[in-house]
Write a protein that holds these residues in place. Structure first.
Motif, short mmCIF file in Angstrom:
data_model
loop_
_atom_site.label_atom_id
_atom_site.label_comp_id
_atom_site.label_asym_id
_atom_site.label_seq_id
_atom_site.Cartn_x
_atom_site.Cartn_y
_atom_site.Cartn_z
N VAL A 374 0.65 29.29 -27.12
CA VAL A 374 1.37 30.24 -26.97
C VAL A 374 1.20 30.87 -25.44
O VAL A 374 2.15 31.08 -24.78
N GLU A 375 -0.19 31.09 -25.21
CA GLU A 375 -0.15 31.61 -23.72
C GLU A 375 0.10 30.57 -22.89
O GLU A 375 0.52 30.88 -21.78
N LYS A 376 -0.02 29.17 -22.94
CA LYS A 376 0.25 28.31 -21.87
C LYS A 376 1.85 28.27 -21.86
O LYS A 376 2.35 28.06 -20.68
N ALA A 377 2.56 28.43 -23.02
CA ALA A 377 3.99 28.50 -22.98
C ALA A 377 4.50 29.64 -22.21
O ALA A 377 5.59 29.56 -21.23
N ILE A 378 4.05 30.67 -22.28
CA ILE A 378 4.60 31.79 -21.62
C ILE A 378 4.22 31.82 -20.16
O ILE A 378 4.80 32.12 -19.11
N LEU A 379 2.98 31.21 -19.82
CA LEU A 379 2.55 31.32 -18.44
C LEU A 379 2.99 30.36 -17.50
O LEU A 379 3.27 30.60 -16.31
N ALA A 380 3.88 29.52 -18.13
CA ALA A 380 4.53 28.41 -17.43
C ALA A 380 5.81 28.91 -16.73
O ALA A 380 6.20 28.67 -15.97
N PHE A 381 6.32 30.20 -17.54
CA PHE A 381 7.57 30.75 -17.25
C PHE A 381 7.28 31.99 -16.37
O PHE A 381 7.92 32.27 -15.43
N TYR A 382 6.10 32.46 -16.96
CA TYR A 382 5.67 34.05 -16.27
C TYR A 382 4.25 33.92 -15.98
O TYR A 382 3.53 34.37 -16.48
#
Length: 451
Positions: A374-382
Motif C-alpha cells: 500500500v505504501e509503495k503504491a501511494i508513494l509511487a504517485f505521491y
C-alpha cells in the motif's frame, strides 16, 4: 448486543470511599473523563451528608451511584428511595433481603434513577454466606436476582463470580449487572473474597464495574489514580473486543482434537487459527465501536493525529473499517486496489493533497506484506506524501495483529486492539495434518469449525 457494547469509560464507577468532600471532589474531577461516574457510600454520606455530597458531585457534571444500601420496612424504603431520587442520583440500591414489599416500594419511588438490588456482599465467602443465608453464594444470588427482577428493579449488584451462572438463566440478559469485587492482577484483594479481573468480569457479562482502591490507592509501581484508571480501561476495551468476536463467532483456534478441522489460508498454507472479521465488520454499529476504540487507543499511547488529513487502507476487507476511522477523525479516506497478482495499486480516481499526512489503517495484519505494498503504491504517485510515524517507524493501526511470533519486531510500529499469535505451515509440513486433522477453507466451511 451491539447497543450494549459501551466503551470502558461508560462502564467504570469509581468508589469514593473517603471521609473528606474536598478530597472526593478533587479525585472525581480528575477521573471524570475516564469513568461513567462515582459511587458515594456510607462513609462520605455519614460524614458530609447526602444532599451536600450529591449536590457537589452533580455540579461537576458527574453521574452518581448512591450506595445507601436501604434495608428496612416498605414505608421507610419507599420514603428513602424517593428522597434519593429527588437528590438527582442516577442509581441507588436496596438490599434484596429486606423483602419483596420493600423492593416493590423502592421500584415505585425510584423516579428517574435506576434501582439495584444488593444480593450477597462480595466480602462474604462461602462460609459467611452459609452462616447468614443457609445456602452458598451462587444459590442465594440466583434467588435474589429472580426476586429483584420480579419486583421491578433495574438490576442487581453481585460478585463477578456469579455472572456466568446468571448468563445461563433466561430473562436476565437485559437486567443490569453492577459488579464490585473487581481487582486487576496488579492490585491487592483487600477484604474482598469473591473477586475477578476487569477483563474476566466484562467477558462474564458485567455491565458496570465498581472499583475503589485499585484506582484511588493504586500500588506505587502503577502510578497514581489517572494511570490506574487508564490501565483498567485498556483492559476493559480489550475484553469488549474479545466479547464482540466471541458473540459473532469470528475467531477460531484449533482445539487439539483429531476430529477437529484446521484452516487452509488464501496463501495455501495450513493454520491453527483464523479470524473472520467480515462477520464483525458487516455490522456498521460494530465498525463504529471498534473504530472509536482504535482511535482512543492511539490517543492513549500519546500518538498525535492532529496533522493527519487522510486515512488509507488496502482493498477489500479494510475499506469499510478504514472509512469509519476517517469519518470519526473528520478527514478524507482513500484506498488502494488489489492487483491480479495479489499486490496493491493506486487508483487515479483519488487525489491526495500535496501536504498529505496519512494514517494507515487495516482490519487485520499478519506479515506486513500488504501494508508495505500500500505504501509503495501511494508513494509511487505521491512521493511527497508522509505516512504517520512513531519512533521513526511508519505507523499502521488495525483491529487485529496476528503474526506467528509477537516477540519479533518488524519495520513498522503497530497499534492494534488485539494481538495474538497464529501459526501456519506449508501443507507438506503441517503437524495438524500429520495428527489426522482435516484441512478446510474457513469461509466456505465456517460452521464446521464450531461443530
Amino acid at each position: 448486543m451491539e447497543a450494549k457494547e459501551r466503551a470502558a469509560e461508560e462502564r467504570v464507577i469509581v468508589a469514593l470511599d473517603v471521609d473528606n468532600l474536598s478530597e472526593a471532589l478533587e479525585l472525581a474531577s480528575k477521573l471524570k473523563p475516564y469513568i461513567w461516574g462515582v459511587k458515594v457510600g456510607l462513609q462520605l454520606l455519614t460524614v458530609v451528608g447526602a444532599p451536600k455530597a450529591v449536590s457537589a458531585l452533580k455540579q461537576l457534571g458527574l453521574r452518581v451511584f448512591f450506595d445507601g444500601k436501604f434495608c428496612d420496612i416498605p414505608n421507610t424504603v419507599a420514603a428513602a428511595s424517593k428522597a434519593a431520587s429527588d437528590l438527582g442520583v442516577d442509581m441507588f440500591n436496596v438490599h434484596v433481603s429486606c423483602g419483596a414489599k420493600s423492593l416493590l416500594a423502592a421500584a415505585e419511588n425510584k423516579g428517574n434513577a435506576k434501582v439495584l438490588g444488593v444480593t450477597v456482599l462480595t466480602s462474604l465467602g462461602e462460609k459467611g454466606c452459609l452462616s447468614i443465608f443457609g445456602v452458598r453464594p451462587k444459590e442465594k444470588v440466583l434467588h435474589f436476582t429472580k426476586m429483584a427482577l420480579a419486583c421491578g428493579l433495574d438490576g442487581i449488584i453481585c460478585s463477578p463470580q456469579e455472572l456466568e451462572m446468571l448468563s445461563l438463566e433466561e430473562g436476565f440478559s437485559s437486567f443490569l449487572k453492577v459488579v464490585p469485587g473487581v481487582r486487576p492482577s496488579w492490585a491487592l484483594k483487600g477484604d474482598q473474597k469473591r473477586v475477578m479481573t476487569p477483563e474476566k468480569a466484562i467477558l462474564a457479562g458485567a455491565d458496570y464495574l465498581v472499583i475503589g482502591r485499585p484506582i484511588t490507592q493504586p500500588p506505587k509501581e502503577i502510578g497514581g489514580p489517572l494511570e490506574a484508571v487508564q490501565m483498567i480501561n485498556q483492559e476493559i476495551d480489550q475484553a469488549l473486543v474479545k466479547k464482540i468476536f466471541k458473540k459473532k463467532q469470528a475467531v477460531w483456534f484449533y482445539g487439539k482434537e483429531k476430529e477437529e478441522p484446521h484452516a487452509v489460508l488464501t496463501s495455501g498454507k495450513h493454520s491453527d487459527g483464523y479470524i473472520n472479521l467480515s462477520l464483525v465488520l458487516k455490522s456498521p454499529c460494530l465498525s463504529q465501536i471498534l473504530a472509536a476504540m482504535l482511535i482512543k487507543k492511539l490517543k492513549r499511547e500519546n500518538i498525535s493525529l492532529k496533522k493527519v488529513n487522510a486515512v488509507v487502507s488496502s482493498s477489500y476487507a479494510a475499506i469499510c473499517f478504514g472509512y469509519e476511522v476517517a469519518r470519526q477523525l473528520g478527514v478524507d479516506f482513500v484506498f488502494t486496489e488489489k492487483k491480479e497478482d495479489g499486490g496493491q495499486r493506486w487508483s487515479e480516481r483519488f487525489e491526495l493533497p500535496s501536504n498529505a499526512v496519512l494514517l494507515h489503517v487495516e482490519e487485520l495484519i499478519t506479515t506486513l506484506k500488504t501494508t508495505q505494498e500500500v505504501e509503495k503504491a501511494i508513494l509511487a504517485f505521491y512521493p511527497e506524501a508522509e505516512f504517520l510515524k512513531v519512533n521513526d517507524k511508519p505507523l499502521v493501526a488495525a483491529i487485529v495483529y496476528r503474526p506467528e511470533n509477537l516477540s519479533i519486531k518488524g519495520t513498522h510500529e503497530i497499534v492494534s486492539l488485539i494481538e495474538t499469535e497464529i501459526h501456519s505451515w506449508e501443507p507438506e509440513n503441517c503437524p495438524l495434518c500429520q495428527s489426522g486433522s482435516s484441512a478446510l477453507k474457513p469461509k466456505e466451511n465456517w460452521k464446521a469449525f464450531f461443530e
